[in-house]
Design a protein around this motif. Structure first.
Motif, PDB file in Angstrom:
ATOM      1  N   ALA A 171       0.794  -1.068   0.286  1.00  0.00           N
ATOM      2  CA  ALA A 171      -0.010  -0.219  -0.135  1.00  0.00           C
ATOM      3  C   ALA A 171       0.834   1.142   0.042  1.00  0.00           C
ATOM      4  O   ALA A 171       0.464   2.361  -0.675  1.00  0.00           O
ATOM      5  N   ARG A 172       1.828   1.160   0.637  1.00  0.00           N
ATOM      6  CA  ARG A 172       2.863   2.430   0.782  1.00  0.00           C
ATOM      7  C   ARG A 172       3.502   2.424  -0.541  1.00  0.00           C
ATOM      8  O   ARG A 172       3.514   3.884  -0.948  1.00  0.00           O
ATOM      9  N   GLY A 173       3.705   1.493  -1.171  1.00  0.00           N
ATOM     10  CA  GLY A 173       4.564   1.708  -2.641  1.00  0.00           C
ATOM     11  C   GLY A 173       3.720   2.111  -3.614  1.00  0.00           C
ATOM     12  O   GLY A 173       4.054   2.535  -4.524  1.00  0.00           O
ATOM     13  N   TYR A 174       2.193   1.720  -3.548  1.00  0.00           N
ATOM     14  CA  TYR A 174       1.443   1.965  -4.538  1.00  0.00           C
ATOM     15  C   TYR A 174       0.656   3.052  -4.433  1.00  0.00           C
ATOM     16  O   TYR A 174       0.338   3.740  -5.294  1.00  0.00           O
ATOM     17  N   ASN A 175       0.302   3.542  -3.196  1.00  0.00           N
ATOM     18  CA  ASN A 175      -0.459   4.634  -2.968  1.00  0.00           C
ATOM     19  C   ASN A 175       0.048   5.809  -2.177  1.00  0.00           C
ATOM     20  O   ASN A 175      -0.571   6.821  -1.761  1.00  0.00           O
ATOM     21  N   GLY A 176       1.514   5.690  -2.041  1.00  0.00           N
ATOM     22  CA  GLY A 176       2.250   6.659  -1.406  1.00  0.00           C
ATOM     23  C   GLY A 176       2.105   6.433   0.529  1.00  0.00           C
ATOM     24  O   GLY A 176       1.270   5.760   0.906  1.00  0.00           O
ATOM     25  N   PRO A 177       2.557   7.330   1.232  1.00  0.00           N
ATOM     26  CA  PRO A 177       2.844   7.180   2.663  1.00  0.00           C
ATOM     27  C   PRO A 177       1.371   7.649   3.299  1.00  0.00           C
ATOM     28  O   PRO A 177       1.078   7.114   4.522  1.00  0.00           O
ATOM     29  N   GLY A 178       0.377   8.042   2.628  1.00  0.00           N
ATOM     30  CA  GLY A 178      -0.710   8.321   3.335  1.00  0.00           C
ATOM     31  C   GLY A 178      -1.898   7.253   3.315  1.00  0.00           C
ATOM     32  O   GLY A 178      -3.108   7.473   3.278  1.00  0.00           O
ATOM     33  N   ASN A 182      -6.569   5.962   4.429  1.00  0.00           N
ATOM     34  CA  ASN A 182      -7.941   5.430   3.749  1.00  0.00           C
ATOM     35  C   ASN A 182      -8.061   3.833   3.990  1.00  0.00           C
ATOM     36  O   ASN A 182      -8.706   3.336   3.289  1.00  0.00           O
ATOM     37  N   LYS A 183      -7.261   3.551   5.065  1.00  0.00           N
ATOM     38  CA  LYS A 183      -7.319   2.022   5.266  1.00  0.00           C
ATOM     39  C   LYS A 183      -7.084   1.037   4.019  1.00  0.00           C
ATOM     40  O   LYS A 183      -7.622   0.114   4.169  1.00  0.00           O
ATOM     41  N   TYR A 184      -6.255   1.515   3.191  1.00  0.00           N
ATOM     42  CA  TYR A 184      -6.123   1.015   1.802  1.00  0.00           C
ATOM     43  C   TYR A 184      -5.532  -0.548   2.195  1.00  0.00           C
ATOM     44  O   TYR A 184      -5.935  -1.325   1.686  1.00  0.00           O
ATOM     45  N   ASP A 185      -4.671  -0.564   3.142  1.00  0.00           N
ATOM     46  CA  ASP A 185      -3.784  -1.959   3.471  1.00  0.00           C
ATOM     47  C   ASP A 185      -5.124  -2.753   4.316  1.00  0.00           C
ATOM     48  O   ASP A 185      -5.042  -4.238   3.863  1.00  0.00           O
ATOM     49  N   ILE A 186      -5.919  -2.386   5.006  1.00  0.00           N
ATOM     50  CA  ILE A 186      -6.968  -3.188   5.595  1.00  0.00           C
ATOM     51  C   ILE A 186      -7.865  -3.480   4.549  1.00  0.00           C
ATOM     52  O   ILE A 186      -8.256  -4.816   4.505  1.00  0.00           O
ATOM     53  N   LYS A 187      -8.202  -2.776   3.627  1.00  0.00           N
ATOM     54  CA  LYS A 187      -9.208  -2.996   2.617  1.00  0.00           C
ATOM     55  C   LYS A 187      -8.583  -4.153   1.486  1.00  0.00           C
ATOM     56  O   LYS A 187      -9.301  -5.159   1.013  1.00  0.00           O
TER      57      LYS A 187
END
Length: 197
Positions: A171-178, A182-187
């Motif tokens: 998630a950090r590498g694909y969508n950046g440090p923020g 957005n709970k991207y990793d959890i999703k």
């Protein structure tokens, strides 16, 4: 749509679980790279437009007028997102702000495209001459979205995180440090767990 056989072939070629690829596919564009009217799904990013203009030697303040504040701003915000076909209107607005080709190119570079929402400014990183070429390739069929996604992951050393299911690192590498905002990793993990059953 990407077929099951196509998912399986790419997963096999890169030694990644099908469920991991499908998880990103679902979270990024809700399982589809095209709108009902046949156009690519896009999201226009006004802060990226600002940055791309600066990179091309265009002072954003020199072209910023009140009526364009929905497509050109210095810092990220979700307040201007419209979604769906409205994002095409935002891209068109940015594209038509001036006759300067640098502005038009920056506009096309400042949207994310397709099923995996790849930013236009990544075009050269994934083997295209420019964002226009990337756009036309993605517009052909959704399998091309999957091919470009894998190229992006390879270029950024992210396939290892898909293999190990390290969702935070991916998630950090694909969508950046923020990404955590957005709970991207959890999703991603939730989607993966659904597809692996």
């Amino acid at each position: 749509m990407i077929t099951e056989a196509e998912f399986e072939q790419v997963a096999q070629d890169y030694n990644i679980e099908v469920a991991a690829i499908k998880a990103v596919h679902q979270v990024e564009a809700n399982n589809g790279g095209f709108l009902p009217d046949g156009r690519l799904k896009i999201l226009f990013e006004g802060h990226v437009f600002w940055r791309q203009l600066v990179k091309k030697g265009v002072d954003p303040y020199s072209i910023l007028k009140q009526e364009h504040r929905d497509v050109l701003y210095k810092h990220w915000t979700r307040d201007e997102y419209i979604g769906g076909t409205g994002e095409w209107d935002r891209l068109a607005e940015a594209y038509k702000m001036t006759d300067d080709d640098r502005v038009k190119t920056a506009a096309v570079e400042s949207a994310s495209y397709g099923a995996f929402q790849l930013m236009g400014f990544n075009a050269q990183l994934v083997g295209f001459k420019d964002a226009f070429d990337l756009f036309f390739f993605l517009a052909e069929k959704e399998l091309n979205h999957l091919k470009v996604f894998i190229k992006f992951c390879e270029a950024n050393n992210l396939t290892r995180h898909l293999r190990s299911k390290n969702w935070a690192a991916f998630a950090r590498g694909y969508n950046g440090p923020g990404y955590a905002q957005n709970k991207y990793d959890i999703k991603l993990e939730a989607a993966y767990n659904k597809f692996r059953l």
